[in-house]
Design an enzyme around this catalytic site. Sequence first.
Site, PDB file in Angstrom:
ATOM      1  N   ASP A 262      53.855  73.772  15.057  1.00 57.53           N
ATOM      2  CA  ASP A 262      53.842  73.733  13.596  1.00 57.53           C
ATOM      3  C   ASP A 262      53.037  74.947  13.136  1.00 57.53           C
ATOM      4  O   ASP A 262      51.808  74.935  13.154  1.00 57.53           O
ATOM      5  CB  ASP A 262      53.201  72.413  13.147  1.00 57.53           C
ATOM      6  CG  ASP A 262      53.212  72.237  11.646  1.00 57.53           C
ATOM      7  OD1 ASP A 262      53.561  73.196  10.925  1.00 57.53           O
ATOM      8  OD2 ASP A 262      52.843  71.147  11.170  1.00 57.53           O
TER       9      ASP A 262
ATOM     10  N   HIS B   1      44.470  71.649  12.676  1.00 55.23           N
ATOM     11  CA  HIS B   1      45.109  71.200  11.442  1.00 55.23           C
ATOM     12  C   HIS B   1      44.163  71.324  10.259  1.00 55.23           C
ATOM     13  O   HIS B   1      44.469  71.961   9.266  1.00 55.23           O
ATOM     14  CB  HIS B   1      45.596  69.754  11.590  1.00 55.23           C
ATOM     15  CG  HIS B   1      46.457  69.296  10.455  1.00 55.23           C
ATOM     16  ND1 HIS B   1      45.962  69.041   9.193  1.00 55.23           N
ATOM     17  CD2 HIS B   1      47.792  69.065  10.374  1.00 55.23           C
ATOM     18  CE1 HIS B   1      46.950  68.668   8.400  1.00 55.23           C
ATOM     19  NE2 HIS B   1      48.076  68.681   9.093  1.00 55.23           N
TER      20      HIS B   1
ATOM     21  N   ASP C 230      49.607  72.106  15.963  1.00 53.06           N
ATOM     22  CA  ASP C 230      49.412  73.009  14.825  1.00 53.06           C
ATOM     23  C   ASP C 230      48.885  74.351  15.311  1.00 53.06           C
ATOM     24  O   ASP C 230      48.036  74.402  16.198  1.00 53.06           O
ATOM     25  CB  ASP C 230      48.399  72.401  13.848  1.00 53.06           C
ATOM     26  CG  ASP C 230      48.881  71.066  13.310  1.00 53.06           C
ATOM     27  OD1 ASP C 230      49.932  71.050  12.654  1.00 53.06           O
ATOM     28  OD2 ASP C 230      48.215  70.043  13.556  1.00 53.06           O
TER      29      ASP C 230
ATOM     30  N   HIS D 246      52.251  63.409  17.280  1.00 52.06           N
ATOM     31  CA  HIS D 246      51.895  64.232  16.126  1.00 52.06           C
ATOM     32  C   HIS D 246      50.469  64.779  16.235  1.00 52.06           C
ATOM     33  O   HIS D 246      49.553  64.067  16.608  1.00 52.06           O
ATOM     34  CB  HIS D 246      52.025  63.366  14.859  1.00 52.06           C
ATOM     35  CG  HIS D 246      51.687  64.091  13.596  1.00 52.06           C
ATOM     36  ND1 HIS D 246      50.718  63.655  12.725  1.00 52.06           N
ATOM     37  CD2 HIS D 246      52.196  65.232  13.056  1.00 52.06           C
ATOM     38  CE1 HIS D 246      50.645  64.491  11.697  1.00 52.06           C
ATOM     39  NE2 HIS D 246      51.529  65.451  11.879  1.00 52.06           N
TER      40      HIS D 246
ATOM     41  N   GLU E 256      53.713  67.696  19.047  1.00 54.80           N
ATOM     42  CA  GLU E 256      53.654  68.682  17.971  1.00 54.80           C
ATOM     43  C   GLU E 256      52.223  69.189  17.891  1.00 54.80           C
ATOM     44  O   GLU E 256      51.275  68.410  17.919  1.00 54.80           O
ATOM     45  CB  GLU E 256      54.070  68.042  16.649  1.00 54.80           C
ATOM     46  CG  GLU E 256      54.070  69.011  15.483  1.00 54.80           C
ATOM     47  CD  GLU E 256      53.120  68.604  14.366  1.00 54.80           C
ATOM     48  OE1 GLU E 256      53.351  69.042  13.237  1.00 54.80           O
ATOM     49  OE2 GLU E 256      52.139  67.869  14.615  1.00 54.80           O
TER      50      GLU E 256
END
EC number: 4.6.1.-
Length: 273
Positions: free
Chosen positions: A85, A41, A27, A5, A25
């Site tokens: 994301d 993020h 951002d 993440h 993942e």
Amino acid sequence: WIMGHMVNAIGQIDEFVNLGANSIETDVSFDDSANPQYTYHGVPCDCGRSCLKWENYNDFLKGLRSATTPGNSKYQSKLVLVVFDLKTGSLYDNQANEAGKKLAKNLLQHYWNNGNNGGRAYIVLSIPDLNHYPLIKGFTDTLTQEGHPELLDKVGYDFSGNDAIGDVANAYKKAGVTGHVWQSDGITNCLLRGLTRVREAVANRDSGKGYINKVYYWTVDKRASTRDALDAGVDGVMTNYPDVITDVMNEAAYKNKFRLATYEDNPWETFKK
């Protein structure tokens, strides 16, 4: 798929893969003109994590390409799936199509190396807002116009807003998407969320007539919540601690039921028991 993440700095790619992630993942933030700008993020983010690591998006793509190109000195053979994301909340709804176009051009140039031995990972475009479904068409049209429709074989989709399953199905219908669908469900690790909607997504996946191919749950950091997610039948868990997920997968109850996905496992195919 063990999904690391918030992997937003190039150095974190190795860090998460070495802890057991086969997926990451990342951002993606956009500027006012809908250009993908940073892998960032920002505050707030998951408890226990630094929210401020970042790269320029194109630089990150080049680092990711190195990590997913066989023969490269930085190659990580285990890393097979990347979820972008897409932080489209900063954009107006009417910019979604443009964001998709620009995203496609960036990926084509800096990740896929214009179709010439670029990175091999599968890519999921994760969109937080159902109203931004035109991003998908902007993306797919652009890759086709640029002469590389074959790269769409490597691209899947996710709407990450925890919307009602029927509403998500409707957005895909409008976007013209008929496959390659991951369905996410979850919440920051600072809060608790039950598995009701995950079970609904799994039922849609397994019905044979739903729109979902794969289901992932986020953010899973504890052994107990990992077991609950595996028991619910998810295909992926997104985590800040890939080693925790690996440990649980090695437990007697799970080690014969689950294994880590490899490049040979098609992430767009629904797994049949």
